[in-house]
Design a protein around this motif. Structure first.
Motif, PDB file in Angstrom:
ATOM      1  N   PHE A 201       0.883  -1.172   0.000  1.00 41.86           N
ATOM      2  CA  PHE A 201       0.000   0.000   0.000  1.00 41.86           C
ATOM      3  C   PHE A 201       0.917   1.217   0.000  1.00 41.86           C
ATOM      4  CE2 PHE A 201      -3.929  -2.271   0.957  1.00 41.86           C
ATOM      5  CZ  PHE A 201      -3.413  -3.487   1.382  1.00 41.86           C
ATOM      6  N   GLU A 202       1.013   1.856  -1.158  1.00 38.43           N
ATOM      7  CA  GLU A 202       1.944   2.983  -1.300  1.00 38.43           C
ATOM      8  C   GLU A 202       1.140   4.266  -1.429  1.00 38.43           C
ATOM      9  OE1 GLU A 202       4.308   2.630  -4.836  1.00 38.43           O
ATOM     10  OE2 GLU A 202       5.205   4.611  -4.559  1.00 38.43           O
ATOM     11  N   ASP A 203       1.345   5.184  -0.478  1.00 40.45           N
ATOM     12  CA  ASP A 203       0.622   6.460  -0.571  1.00 40.45           C
ATOM     13  C   ASP A 203       1.595   7.595  -0.858  1.00 40.45           C
ATOM     14  OD1 ASP A 203       1.476   7.940   1.930  1.00 40.45           O
ATOM     15  OD2 ASP A 203       0.577   6.212   2.917  1.00 40.45           O
ATOM     16  N   SER A 204       1.041   8.694  -1.346  1.00 37.81           N
ATOM     17  CA  SER A 204       1.869   9.876  -1.623  1.00 37.81           C
ATOM     18  C   SER A 204       1.583  10.938  -0.569  1.00 37.81           C
ATOM     19  CB  SER A 204       1.562  10.411  -3.018  1.00 37.81           C
ATOM     20  OG  SER A 204       0.204  10.825  -3.072  1.00 37.81           O
ATOM     21  N   GLY A 205       1.404  10.471   0.664  1.00 36.81           N
ATOM     22  CA  GLY A 205       0.970  11.370   1.730  1.00 36.81           C
ATOM     23  C   GLY A 205       2.097  12.063   2.475  1.00 36.81           C
ATOM     24  N   VAL A 206       1.800  12.391   3.731  1.00 31.68           N
ATOM     25  CA  VAL A 206       2.694  13.243   4.519  1.00 31.68           C
ATOM     26  C   VAL A 206       4.003  12.563   4.913  1.00 31.68           C
ATOM     27  CG1 VAL A 206       0.867  14.697   5.460  1.00 31.68           C
ATOM     28  CG2 VAL A 206       1.454  12.580   6.636  1.00 31.68           C
TER      29      VAL A 206
ATOM     30  N   LYS B 290       6.860  12.821   1.259  1.00 28.52           N
ATOM     31  CA  LYS B 290       6.698  12.136  -0.039  1.00 28.52           C
ATOM     32  C   LYS B 290       5.735  10.963   0.036  1.00 28.52           C
ATOM     33  CE  LYS B 290      10.657  13.671  -2.421  1.00 28.52           C
ATOM     34  NZ  LYS B 290      12.005  13.433  -2.885  1.00 28.52           N
ATOM     35  N   GLY B 291       5.677  10.297   1.169  1.00 31.91           N
ATOM     36  CA  GLY B 291       4.738   9.197   1.288  1.00 31.91           C
ATOM     37  C   GLY B 291       5.327   7.979   1.980  1.00 31.91           C
ATOM     38  N   SER B 292       4.483   6.962   2.113  1.00 34.11           N
ATOM     39  CA  SER B 292       4.863   5.754   2.850  1.00 34.11           C
ATOM     40  C   SER B 292       4.384   4.529   2.096  1.00 34.11           C
ATOM     41  CB  SER B 292       4.199   5.738   4.234  1.00 34.11           C
ATOM     42  OG  SER B 292       4.394   6.964   4.888  1.00 34.11           O
ATOM     43  N   THR B 293       5.103   3.427   2.300  1.00 34.07           N
ATOM     44  CA  THR B 293       4.692   2.149   1.725  1.00 34.07           C
ATOM     45  C   THR B 293       4.681   1.098   2.818  1.00 34.07           C
ATOM     46  OG1 THR B 293       5.726   2.743  -0.370  1.00 34.07           O
ATOM     47  CG2 THR B 293       5.191   0.412  -0.046  1.00 34.07           C
ATOM     48  N   PHE B 294       3.519   0.494   3.020  1.00 33.66           N
ATOM     49  CA  PHE B 294       3.382  -0.623   3.961  1.00 33.66           C
ATOM     50  C   PHE B 294       3.252  -1.896   3.139  1.00 33.66           C
ATOM     51  CE2 PHE B 294       2.775   1.285   8.163  1.00 33.66           C
ATOM     52  CZ  PHE B 294       2.655   2.620   7.809  1.00 33.66           C
ATOM     53  N   THR B 295       4.063  -2.902   3.462  1.00 34.84           N
ATOM     54  CA  THR B 295       4.015  -4.153   2.698  1.00 34.84           C
ATOM     55  C   THR B 295       3.741  -5.338   3.624  1.00 34.84           C
ATOM     56  OG1 THR B 295       5.578  -3.240   1.108  1.00 34.84           O
ATOM     57  CG2 THR B 295       5.316  -5.636   1.099  1.00 34.84           C
ATOM     58  N   VAL B 296       2.736  -6.100   3.247  1.00 40.24           N
ATOM     59  CA  VAL B 296       2.381  -7.324   3.981  1.00 40.24           C
ATOM     60  C   VAL B 296       2.846  -8.512   3.145  1.00 40.24           C
ATOM     61  CG1 VAL B 296       0.460  -8.702   4.862  1.00 40.24           C
ATOM     62  CG2 VAL B 296       0.310  -6.209   4.912  1.00 40.24           C
TER      63      VAL B 296
END
Ligand SMILES: Nc1ncnc2c1ncn2[C@@H]1O[C@H](COP(=O)(O)OP(=O)(O)O)[C@@H](O)[C@H]1O
Ligand SMILES: [Mg+2]
Length: 202
Positions: free
Chosen positions: A134-139, A187-193
């Motif tokens: 789940f890759e977002d371009s958030g805070v 730039k954002g965060s990526t959570f990987t399961v």
């Protein structure tokens, strides 16, 4: 859900509070807000404590993600991409609990993009594993916050409970999987399961 609400809102001192007057109505509404917040925490902790042992079955990743994204649809300002390769990717898991994990990650991504942005959900096969990102371009997440985000009741949000990631992490661990995060501030965060793929030969 909601088991605690009746008990807290019927709490005798609150029920006996005198009728609203100019001097007490502000205090009363503050107390009611605090009670509602405490109620949300207690309900979430209750649900967390009662998580059953995962009932493992083959779960189609594409269908599961689509259902979660439909229920937790990002707002119009967030562009959504879903990429599942191969499309019949399948993991061994508890359908209900995996939906809780994915929903928490989608909701956090949504919260991280109040001005809009992009959420890219990707699932790919990695040998005997499936990686779902789940890759977002958030805070993004500040480096001093990052080590704490999986801790129960840790939240940087005004109305956050701080249980979403610890529940997600616990569920993933009970599936013998992993939850990892990378983030760049602004730039954002990526959570990987990562979960075990279904044994296609069985
Ligand atoms: N996608 C994300 N982008 C930025 N920060 C995040 C993201 N996901 C989680 N966080 C951080 O991790 C904290 C804990 O998340 P969580 O356990 O879901 O609790 P809550 O959402 O109630 O705050 C959040 O308060 C936030 O600081
Ligand atoms: Mg959350």
């Amino acid at each position: 859900m909601g088991g605690a609400s009746g008990r807290l809102t019927a709490w005798p001192p609150l029920a006996k509070w005198p009728a609203a007057s100019p001097t007490n109505c502000a205090s009363r509404s503050t107390i009611e807000r605090q009670v509602a917040a405490a109620d949300r925490v207690i309900t979430a902790l209750n649900d967390f404590a009662r998580l059953p042992i995962p009932q493992l079955e083959p779960v189609g990743v594409d269908t599961c993600l689509r259902e979660v994204l439909e229920i937790n649809a990002p707002p119009p300002g967030v562009e959504l991409d879903l990429f599942v390769n191969p499309p019949d990717l399948c993991v061994l898991g508890d359908r209900t609990q995996l939906a809780i994990v994915f929903a928490n990650l989608v909701r956090n991504a949504r919260d991280a993009m109040p001005e809009g942005g992009r959420l890219r959900v990707t699932a790919v096969g990695e040998g005997e594993l499936v990686a779902i990102s789940f890759e977002d371009s958030g805070v993004g997440i500040p480096p001093d916050v990052l080590p704490h985000i999986l801790e129960p009741l840790y939240s940087t949000k005004a109305k956050g409970i701080g249980l979403g990631l610890s529940i997600a992490h616990d569920i993933v661990r009970r599936h013998h999987g992993t939850l990892t995060v990378t983030s760049q501030l602004g730039k954002g965060s990526t959570f990987t399961v990562r979960l075990n793929a279904c044994d296609r030969s069985s």
